[in-house]
Scaffold this motif. Structure first.
Motif, PDB file in Angstrom:
ATOM      1  N   ALA A  91       0.810  -1.217   0.000  1.00 43.67           N
ATOM      2  CA  ALA A  91       0.000   0.000   0.000  1.00 43.67           C
ATOM      3  C   ALA A  91       0.847   1.272   0.000  1.00 43.67           C
ATOM      4  CB  ALA A  91      -0.963  -0.020   1.181  1.00 43.67           C
ATOM      5  N   PRO A  92       1.794   1.453   0.933  1.00 48.12           N
ATOM      6  CA  PRO A  92       2.585   2.695   0.880  1.00 48.12           C
ATOM      7  C   PRO A  92       3.429   2.813  -0.375  1.00 48.12           C
ATOM      8  CG  PRO A  92       3.472   1.193   2.535  1.00 48.12           C
ATOM      9  CD  PRO A  92       2.169   0.631   2.094  1.00 48.12           C
ATOM     10  N   ILE A  93       3.913   1.671  -0.876  1.00 46.20           N
ATOM     11  CA  ILE A  93       4.683   1.714  -2.124  1.00 46.20           C
ATOM     12  C   ILE A  93       3.802   2.205  -3.266  1.00 46.20           C
ATOM     13  CG2 ILE A  93       5.927   0.317  -3.826  1.00 46.20           C
ATOM     14  CD1 ILE A  93       6.806  -1.489  -1.545  1.00 46.20           C
ATOM     15  N   ALA A  94       2.573   1.683  -3.322  1.00 48.48           N
ATOM     16  CA  ALA A  94       1.648   2.088  -4.386  1.00 48.48           C
ATOM     17  C   ALA A  94       1.296   3.571  -4.275  1.00 48.48           C
ATOM     18  CB  ALA A  94       0.381   1.235  -4.324  1.00 48.48           C
ATOM     19  N   VAL A  95       1.069   4.056  -3.044  1.00 42.01           N
ATOM     20  CA  VAL A  95       0.716   5.462  -2.851  1.00 42.01           C
ATOM     21  C   VAL A  95       1.834   6.371  -3.357  1.00 42.01           C
ATOM     22  CG1 VAL A  95       0.335   7.235  -1.101  1.00 42.01           C
ATOM     23  CG2 VAL A  95      -0.887   5.062  -0.959  1.00 42.01           C
ATOM     24  N   ILE A  96       3.074   6.056  -2.961  1.00 43.96           N
ATOM     25  CA  ILE A  96       4.205   6.901  -3.358  1.00 43.96           C
ATOM     26  C   ILE A  96       4.418   6.842  -4.874  1.00 43.96           C
ATOM     27  CG2 ILE A  96       6.678   7.230  -3.147  1.00 43.96           C
ATOM     28  CD1 ILE A  96       5.024   8.129  -0.747  1.00 43.96           C
ATOM     29  N   ALA A 133     -10.572  15.448   5.330  1.00 34.00           N
ATOM     30  CA  ALA A 133     -11.638  14.453   5.540  1.00 34.00           C
ATOM     31  C   ALA A 133     -11.117  13.038   5.327  1.00 34.00           C
ATOM     32  CB  ALA A 133     -12.797  14.753   4.599  1.00 34.00           C
ATOM     33  N   SER A 134     -10.330  12.828   4.290  1.00 34.43           N
ATOM     34  CA  SER A 134      -9.842  11.478   3.989  1.00 34.43           C
ATOM     35  C   SER A 134      -8.876  10.981   5.058  1.00 34.43           C
ATOM     36  CB  SER A 134      -9.145  11.487   2.622  1.00 34.43           C
ATOM     37  OG  SER A 134     -10.031  11.909   1.613  1.00 34.43           O
ATOM     38  N   LEU A 135      -7.960  11.836   5.489  1.00 39.47           N
ATOM     39  CA  LEU A 135      -6.998  11.426   6.522  1.00 39.47           C
ATOM     40  C   LEU A 135      -7.700  11.171   7.852  1.00 39.47           C
ATOM     41  CD1 LEU A 135      -4.045  13.859   5.717  1.00 39.47           C
ATOM     42  CD2 LEU A 135      -4.261  11.440   5.128  1.00 39.47           C
ATOM     43  N   THR A 136      -8.698  11.970   8.175  1.00 35.87           N
ATOM     44  CA  THR A 136      -9.454  11.755   9.418  1.00 35.87           C
ATOM     45  C   THR A 136     -10.166  10.412   9.390  1.00 35.87           C
ATOM     46  OG1 THR A 136      -9.786  14.136   9.645  1.00 35.87           O
ATOM     47  CG2 THR A 136     -11.232  12.701  10.914  1.00 35.87           C
ATOM     48  N   ALA A 137     -10.765  10.064   8.259  1.00 30.26           N
ATOM     49  CA  ALA A 137     -11.459   8.776   8.146  1.00 30.26           C
ATOM     50  C   ALA A 137     -10.484   7.609   8.307  1.00 30.26           C
ATOM     51  CB  ALA A 137     -12.165   8.702   6.801  1.00 30.26           C
ATOM     52  N   LEU A 138      -9.305   7.705   7.699  1.00 33.17           N
ATOM     53  CA  LEU A 138      -8.325   6.629   7.823  1.00 33.17           C
ATOM     54  C   LEU A 138      -7.878   6.441   9.268  1.00 33.17           C
ATOM     55  CD1 LEU A 138      -5.959   7.007   4.715  1.00 33.17           C
ATOM     56  CD2 LEU A 138      -7.350   5.023   5.336  1.00 33.17           C
ATOM     57  N   SER A 145     -17.492   6.020   2.073  1.00 33.11           N
ATOM     58  CA  SER A 145     -16.657   5.182   1.195  1.00 33.11           C
ATOM     59  C   SER A 145     -15.646   4.383   2.002  1.00 33.11           C
ATOM     60  CB  SER A 145     -15.926   6.074   0.179  1.00 33.11           C
ATOM     61  OG  SER A 145     -16.835   6.815  -0.598  1.00 33.11           O
ATOM     62  N   ALA A 146     -14.956   5.047   2.948  1.00 35.42           N
ATOM     63  CA  ALA A 146     -13.983   4.337   3.784  1.00 35.42           C
ATOM     64  C   ALA A 146     -14.666   3.277   4.634  1.00 35.42           C
ATOM     65  CB  ALA A 146     -13.249   5.345   4.665  1.00 35.42           C
ATOM     66  N   PHE A 205      -8.273   2.024   0.343  1.00 36.23           N
ATOM     67  CA  PHE A 205      -8.784   3.400   0.408  1.00 36.23           C
ATOM     68  C   PHE A 205      -7.637   4.402   0.265  1.00 36.23           C
ATOM     69  CE2 PHE A 205      -9.888   7.227   2.814  1.00 36.23           C
ATOM     70  CZ  PHE A 205     -11.061   7.583   2.186  1.00 36.23           C
ATOM     71  N   ALA A 206      -6.511   4.137   0.909  1.00 36.48           N
ATOM     72  CA  ALA A 206      -5.354   5.035   0.806  1.00 36.48           C
ATOM     73  C   ALA A 206      -4.820   5.081  -0.622  1.00 36.48           C
ATOM     74  CB  ALA A 206      -4.259   4.586   1.771  1.00 36.48           C
ATOM     75  N   VAL A 207      -4.779   3.930  -1.292  1.00 33.17           N
ATOM     76  CA  VAL A 207      -4.293   3.885  -2.676  1.00 33.17           C
ATOM     77  C   VAL A 207      -5.238   4.644  -3.604  1.00 33.17           C
ATOM     78  CG1 VAL A 207      -3.799   2.368  -4.624  1.00 33.17           C
ATOM     79  CG2 VAL A 207      -3.040   1.740  -2.327  1.00 33.17           C
ATOM     80  N   LEU A 208      -6.550   4.415  -3.428  1.00 32.97           N
ATOM     81  CA  LEU A 208      -7.528   5.124  -4.260  1.00 32.97           C
ATOM     82  C   LEU A 208      -7.468   6.633  -4.022  1.00 32.97           C
ATOM     83  CD1 LEU A 208     -10.612   2.730  -4.006  1.00 32.97           C
ATOM     84  CD2 LEU A 208      -9.062   3.031  -5.942  1.00 32.97           C
ATOM     85  N   LEU A 209      -7.248   7.018  -2.766  1.00 30.38           N
ATOM     86  CA  LEU A 209      -7.137   8.434  -2.457  1.00 30.38           C
ATOM     87  C   LEU A 209      -5.926   9.045  -3.174  1.00 30.38           C
ATOM     88  CD1 LEU A 209      -7.871  10.979  -0.841  1.00 30.38           C
ATOM     89  CD2 LEU A 209      -6.480  10.075   1.044  1.00 30.38           C
ATOM     90  N   ALA A 210      -4.793   8.347  -3.130  1.00 28.53           N
ATOM     91  CA  ALA A 210      -3.587   8.856  -3.806  1.00 28.53           C
ATOM     92  C   ALA A 210      -3.826   8.991  -5.307  1.00 28.53           C
ATOM     93  CB  ALA A 210      -2.409   7.930  -3.527  1.00 28.53           C
ATOM     94  N   PHE A 211      -4.512   8.010  -5.898  1.00 30.75           N
ATOM     95  CA  PHE A 211      -4.755   8.073  -7.344  1.00 30.75           C
ATOM     96  C   PHE A 211      -5.674   9.244  -7.686  1.00 30.75           C
ATOM     97  CE2 PHE A 211      -7.035   7.022 -11.212  1.00 30.75           C
ATOM     98  CZ  PHE A 211      -5.990   6.683 -12.061  1.00 30.75           C
TER      99      PHE A 211
END
Length: 581
Positions: free
Chosen positions: A29-34, A392-397, A471-472, A487-493
């Motif tokens: 997941a973190p690799i994909a986000v970066i 909002a996204s970071l708070t949900a995570l 969504s989360a 969710f983190a990957v989709l958010l980054a995309f």
């Protein structure tokens, strides 16, 4: 040894078939986000040719009048610049009218507009022959389409200005050459006329030197042969002095002609290097041309003085001849013609001395002005929409690490699956909404965010927070911990493909293709509109999409919880882990 066994036991938790891929997903997941973010920002300038921009050409051609032996010169700088833009294709240029370009800029179909105004060529033509304000190109941007698109437009405008400067410098170089060639011809004609008037006759003897006459003052009529002799002697002396002055004028004119030729060559080198990517070379050539122009300008002062002196001497000579009998009338007429040539040369100096303003024109022959619609004013205000939505996204995570997605006891009760899903979503949505709105209030109060529509911004952010939480929440129930990673990957995309920093057309093709279908794209555009200004349609589109997304996520959650009410031996008898030693 005991430490290694404890660590191995912890990993044994993932021996279950449903959990054995969790460690791999958590690492991926973190690799994909970066990587998603890095790929989107990897050299966007290489794809600027896909970014739409409008060009409005309102200019019409003009013609410089004929000068000396040179034919009239057509000046059509606007069309020449348009051809240059079509040839370079640095952006996806849309050549259209002013009204259509303004409509496209306001609705986000183009990211900036370059306007070549009416009278652009006329200003170029005037700047070639007299000191006047340089022609102006106009750049129009819209911060509601993305804060970073304005710096990109300004950078491109510098390149367009350099292309326009190349065109103006080419006209300037040709015009300087023509004007100084005409001036050189007039000076040579002056010299020939003076030599014809002052050529010595074989039968003439040198007369005694009479008293000098005042220039421009008619002498009394001649009543005796002695007065005639004295007057002719003075006229001969004045003609000799005029001849000497004209010879000096010819020498100075030759020097100035050489200096102007050097200036013209330097101007041409500056024009040729304007297309070069070597900015150091361009600045050096421009400086050389400016230096040559100033040297030629100093020669202009010398020649102007000599022409004025020659004019005064011609006036003196005319006054000496004013009282001669009819037999000397022919000489008087020739001198009047010579005086007319002096005056013509004097008038030619301002035209040739585009030199008086050449150094300025070579440095900045074209200027630009910029008009920004819905200005963000500061970087923080321009990037605030992205930051608020990400809140909002970071708070949900983070909240999902501490809040249960649903109450397990509610599955065995009489409550419907939809009620259970809504009860599980409510704490997460409330916390996400509260955090997002608090962030906005802080930015508005202490950072002077100064939103154009504050109440509409609050409502939009609240709706975005609920949709994000829903969504989360659905992904958490569907996939568990892996759902949080997804969710983190989709958010980054979505951040990378929505045009949060650069226009989406400057991103890789996959990002650009999916951009129109991402909820983040609509939310970002609507938030920019409520903060900096823009069309209200973007707000209503985003509101409808966020509401539909919230309903779909809540419905999916209810379906998943309803299925979990059906028990199986697997759910009744969870896997037994070995005892920790």
């Amino acid at each position: 040894m005991r430490l290694a066994r404890l660590a191995w036991t912890e990993l044994q938790r993932f021996r279950d078939t449903r959990l054995q891929f969790v460690p791999m997903l958590l690492a991926a997941a973190p690799i994909a986000v970066i990587l998603i973010l890095l790929i989107s920002l990897w050299n966007p300038s290489a794809r600027l040719e896909n970014v739409p921009a409008a060009v409005v050409n309102e200019d019409t051609a003009t013609t410089l009048p004929a000068s000396g032996s040179e034919p009239p010169q057509k000046v059509d700088a606007g069309a020449a610049l348009e051809r240059e833009l079509k040839a370079t294709r640095s952006y996806d240029w849309r050549f259209t009218s002013r009204s259509e370009a303004e409509r496209l800029l306001r609705n986000g179909s183009v990211y900036f507009t370059i306007i070549i105004p009416d009278g652009f060529s006329q200003k170029v033509a005037r700047s070639l022959s007299q000191q006047t304000s340089p022609p102006v190109l106009q750049l129009r941007t819209n911060d509601a389409n993305g804060f970073m698109s304005t710096p990109l437009a300004s950078q491109q405008m510098n390149e367009v200005r350099e292309q326009a400067q190349t065109i103006v410098l080419n006209y300037l170089a040709r015009n300087i050459t023509q004007e100084w060639n005409n001036l050189r011809e007039q000076i040579e004609q002056l010299t020939r006329s003076a030599q014809a008037l002052t050529a010595p006759q074989p039968s003439q003897a040198p007369p005694p030197a009479p008293a000098p006459a005042q220039p421009g003052v008619a002498q009394p009529p001649i009543t005796s042969l002695e007065q005639l002799t004295q007057r002719l002697s003075q006229a001969s002396a004045d003609a000799s002095q005029l001849s000497t002055t004209l010879q000096q004028l010819g020498t100075a004119g030759a020097k100035m002609t050489w200096q102007i030729n050097d200036t013209t060559a330097a101007a041409q080198r500056a024009a040729d290097s304007a297309n070069s990517t070597d900015q150091t070379l361009t600045r050096q050539n421009t400086t050389d041309a400016s230096t040559s122009a100033r040297l030629a300008q100093s020669d202009v002062g010398t020649i102007t003085t000599q022409v004025q002196s020659a004019t005064d001497q011609a006036n003196t000579l005319l006054s000496q001849l004013s009282g001669l009998p009819q037999s000397a009338q022919n000489l008087t007429e020739q001198l009047k013609g010579l005086k007319g040539q002096f005056e013509s040369v004097s008038r030619s100096f301002p035209a040739a001395a585009g030199i008086n303003s050449t150094s300025r024109d070579l440095q900045q022959p074209v200027t630009t002005e910029q008009v920004t619609l819905n200005p963000a004013r500061t970087t923080g205000r321009g990037l605030a929409p992205v930051a608020l939505i990400l809140t909002a996204s970071l708070t949900a995570l983070i909240a999902l690490q501490f809040l249960r997605p649903y109450n397990p006891r509610a599955l065995t009760g009489n409550l419907t699956a939809f009620t259970t899903a809504a009860a599980g979503l409510l704490p997460l949505a409330a916390l996400t909404t509260l955090t997002t709105l608090t962030t906005y209030v802080i930015a508005e109060t202490f950072l002077t965010l100064d939103a154009k529509q504050p109440w509409l911004t609050l409502a939009l952010l609240a709706l975005a927070a609920v949709a994000t939480a829903a969504s989360a929440h659905a992904l958490k129930i569907l996939l568990g911990t892996a759902g949080e990673a997804l969710f983190a990957v989709l958010l980054a995309f979505q951040v990378a493909a929505s045009g949060a920093l650069y226009p989406p057309q400057a991103s890789p093709s996959l990002y650009a293709a999916l951009n129109p279908y991402l909820p983040f794209t609509f939310t970002l555009k609507a938030t920019r509109t409520t903060i900096t200004g823009g069309p209200a349609t973007a707000v209503w589109q985003a509101a409808i999409i966020l509401a539909v997304l919230s309903c779909i996520a809540l419905t999916l959650t209810a379906i998943l919880l309803r299925r979990r009410r059906t028990y199986t031996p697997r759910t009744l008898h969870p896997a037994i882990h070995p005892r920790t030693p």
